[in-house]
Design a protein around this motif. Structure first.
Motif, PDB file in Angstrom:
ATOM      1  N   THR A 268      43.038  37.647  33.934  1.00  0.00           N
ATOM      2  CA  THR A 268      44.438  37.938  33.610  1.00  0.00           C
ATOM      3  C   THR A 268      45.043  38.886  34.634  1.00  0.00           C
ATOM      4  O   THR A 268      46.172  38.679  35.103  1.00  0.00           O
ATOM      5  CB  THR A 268      44.543  38.545  32.202  1.00  0.00           C
ATOM      6  OG1 THR A 268      44.082  37.590  31.233  1.00  0.00           O
ATOM      7  CG2 THR A 268      45.982  38.928  31.875  1.00  0.00           C
TER       8      THR A 268
ATOM      9  N   ILE B 101      45.585  36.985  37.964  1.00  0.00           N
ATOM     10  CA  ILE B 101      46.730  36.079  37.874  1.00  0.00           C
ATOM     11  C   ILE B 101      48.033  36.864  37.989  1.00  0.00           C
ATOM     12  O   ILE B 101      48.963  36.465  38.722  1.00  0.00           O
ATOM     13  CB  ILE B 101      46.672  35.279  36.558  1.00  0.00           C
ATOM     14  CG1 ILE B 101      45.556  34.235  36.637  1.00  0.00           C
ATOM     15  CG2 ILE B 101      48.013  34.614  36.273  1.00  0.00           C
ATOM     16  CD1 ILE B 101      45.298  33.512  35.322  1.00  0.00           C
ATOM     17  N   GLN B 102      48.109  37.979  37.304  1.00  0.00           N
ATOM     18  CA  GLN B 102      49.316  38.798  37.378  1.00  0.00           C
ATOM     19  C   GLN B 102      49.518  39.352  38.782  1.00  0.00           C
ATOM     20  O   GLN B 102      50.646  39.410  39.286  1.00  0.00           O
ATOM     21  CB  GLN B 102      49.232  39.937  36.351  1.00  0.00           C
ATOM     22  CG  GLN B 102      49.313  39.466  34.912  1.00  0.00           C
ATOM     23  CD  GLN B 102      49.117  40.591  33.909  1.00  0.00           C
ATOM     24  OE1 GLN B 102      48.676  41.693  34.249  1.00  0.00           O
ATOM     25  NE2 GLN B 102      49.443  40.325  32.650  1.00  0.00           N
TER      26      GLN B 102
ATOM     27  N   ARG C 160      50.797  36.492  40.971  1.00  0.00           N
ATOM     28  CA  ARG C 160      52.190  36.177  40.638  1.00  0.00           C
ATOM     29  C   ARG C 160      53.144  37.212  41.219  1.00  0.00           C
ATOM     30  O   ARG C 160      54.261  36.885  41.630  1.00  0.00           O
ATOM     31  CB  ARG C 160      52.365  36.082  39.123  1.00  0.00           C
ATOM     32  CG  ARG C 160      51.862  34.776  38.512  1.00  0.00           C
ATOM     33  CD  ARG C 160      52.016  34.794  37.004  1.00  0.00           C
ATOM     34  NE  ARG C 160      51.694  33.513  36.409  1.00  0.00           N
ATOM     35  CZ  ARG C 160      52.582  32.567  36.135  1.00  0.00           C
ATOM     36  NH1 ARG C 160      53.857  32.777  36.414  1.00  0.00           N
ATOM     37  NH2 ARG C 160      52.220  31.429  35.591  1.00  0.00           N
TER      38      ARG C 160
ATOM     39  N   LEU D 203      43.989  30.737  39.837  1.00  0.00           N
ATOM     40  CA  LEU D 203      44.686  31.548  40.837  1.00  0.00           C
ATOM     41  C   LEU D 203      45.637  30.697  41.676  1.00  0.00           C
ATOM     42  O   LEU D 203      46.740  31.143  42.024  1.00  0.00           O
ATOM     43  CB  LEU D 203      43.682  32.250  41.744  1.00  0.00           C
ATOM     44  CG  LEU D 203      42.774  33.303  41.091  1.00  0.00           C
ATOM     45  CD1 LEU D 203      41.939  34.011  42.149  1.00  0.00           C
ATOM     46  CD2 LEU D 203      43.589  34.311  40.296  1.00  0.00           C
TER      47      LEU D 203
ATOM     48  N   GLU E 185      47.185  28.001  40.647  1.00  0.00           N
ATOM     49  CA  GLU E 185      48.352  27.708  39.808  1.00  0.00           C
ATOM     50  C   GLU E 185      49.276  28.912  39.744  1.00  0.00           C
ATOM     51  O   GLU E 185      50.512  28.762  39.747  1.00  0.00           O
ATOM     52  CB  GLU E 185      47.896  27.281  38.421  1.00  0.00           C
ATOM     53  CG  GLU E 185      47.206  25.919  38.406  1.00  0.00           C
ATOM     54  CD  GLU E 185      46.859  25.456  37.012  1.00  0.00           C
ATOM     55  OE1 GLU E 185      47.713  25.590  36.107  1.00  0.00           O
ATOM     56  OE2 GLU E 185      45.740  24.956  36.811  1.00  0.00           O
ATOM     57  N   ALA E 186      48.689  30.114  39.681  1.00  0.00           N
ATOM     58  CA  ALA E 186      49.515  31.328  39.692  1.00  0.00           C
ATOM     59  C   ALA E 186      50.249  31.454  41.019  1.00  0.00           C
ATOM     60  O   ALA E 186      51.425  31.857  41.063  1.00  0.00           O
ATOM     61  CB  ALA E 186      48.632  32.547  39.450  1.00  0.00           C
TER      62      ALA E 186
ATOM     63  N   ALA F 105      54.218  31.611  41.736  1.00  0.00           N
ATOM     64  CA  ALA F 105      54.830  32.697  42.496  1.00  0.00           C
ATOM     65  C   ALA F 105      55.701  32.170  43.623  1.00  0.00           C
ATOM     66  O   ALA F 105      56.667  32.829  44.024  1.00  0.00           O
ATOM     67  CB  ALA F 105      53.735  33.607  43.063  1.00  0.00           C
TER      68      ALA F 105
END
Length: 211
Positions: free
Chosen positions: A20, A23-24, A27, A70, A72-73, A77
């Motif tokens: 998590t 991913i943040q 992004r 990652l 997909e993130a 972004a």
């Protein structure tokens, strides 16, 4: 390729928390993907999603799914900008080791790159790395490889020993020309006194033209 539910079930609570966070981070800062992609398996988790396929030939490894999440993130972004995403994907594939390349190939169906990543598939299919060849013949190949290149990919699987169970869409795309090619391959094997792989026999049996 999605990160759940298979990935969520395979990770520890700590691994899910780290994913998590990664991913943040991606992004917020797409450039972080270049730093985090290689270390993702160590940071989050690794291993088979299917104990019967420990090397991840026909099924993704946990680290494939982690890296796919990652990617997909990263695509999110980039706001779906196909050119930028493709540049990112090409760089991660080019600079990555075999495990990272495999993860990129497995993630392609979930990324908005159209047919732009076909050179990556062609590169993987030129290798004799069974995991790269298997990953290259997934759903992205089904959607974007032309008939001749796709058939050559199936033959490559037979040559290097990739189970045809790894070939996405085999039953949908197999045709008389593939049967002809596999027949010629089987005849060459027999003429050389070599065993015909069971997967070749399966293709000839399952897709033989009807009288």
């Amino acid at each position: 390729m999605t990160a759940a539910p298979t990935l969520a079930a395979a990770l520890t609570d700590e691994g899910r928390g780290r994913l998590t966070d990664l991913i943040q981070e991606v992004r917020h800062d797409p450039a972080a993907a270049r730093r985090r992609f290689p270390a993702a398996a160590r940071l989050v988790g690794r291993g088979p999603t299917d104990p019967s396929d420990p090397l991840g030939v026909t099924t993704p490894l946990v680290e494939d799914l982690v890296r796919g999440a990652l990617l997909e993130a990263l695509a999110a972004a980039r706001d779906g900008a196909a050119d930028r995403i493709l540049q990112d994907v090409e760089a991660l594939y080019r600079d990555g080791d075999a495990d990272e390349k495999r993860a990129v190939l497995r993630a392609l169906p979930a990324l908005p790159v159209g047919a732009g990543a076909l050179p990556l598939l062609r590169d993987a299919l030129r290798t004799n790395d069974t995991r790269l060849v298997a990953a290259a013949m997934g759903a992205y190949a089904t959607a974007h490889l032309d008939d001749d290149a796709w058939r050559q990919g199936v033959l490559k699987c037979l040559f290097v020993g990739v189970p045809v169970a790894a070939v996405d869409g085999l039953d949908r795309r197999a045709d008389a020309e593939l049967v002809r090619m596999v027949t010629a391959y089987a005849e060459e094997r027999r003429a050389a006194g070599r065993e015909v792989p069971a997967d070749a026999t399966r293709i000839l049996t399952d897709h033989a033209p009807t009288p």
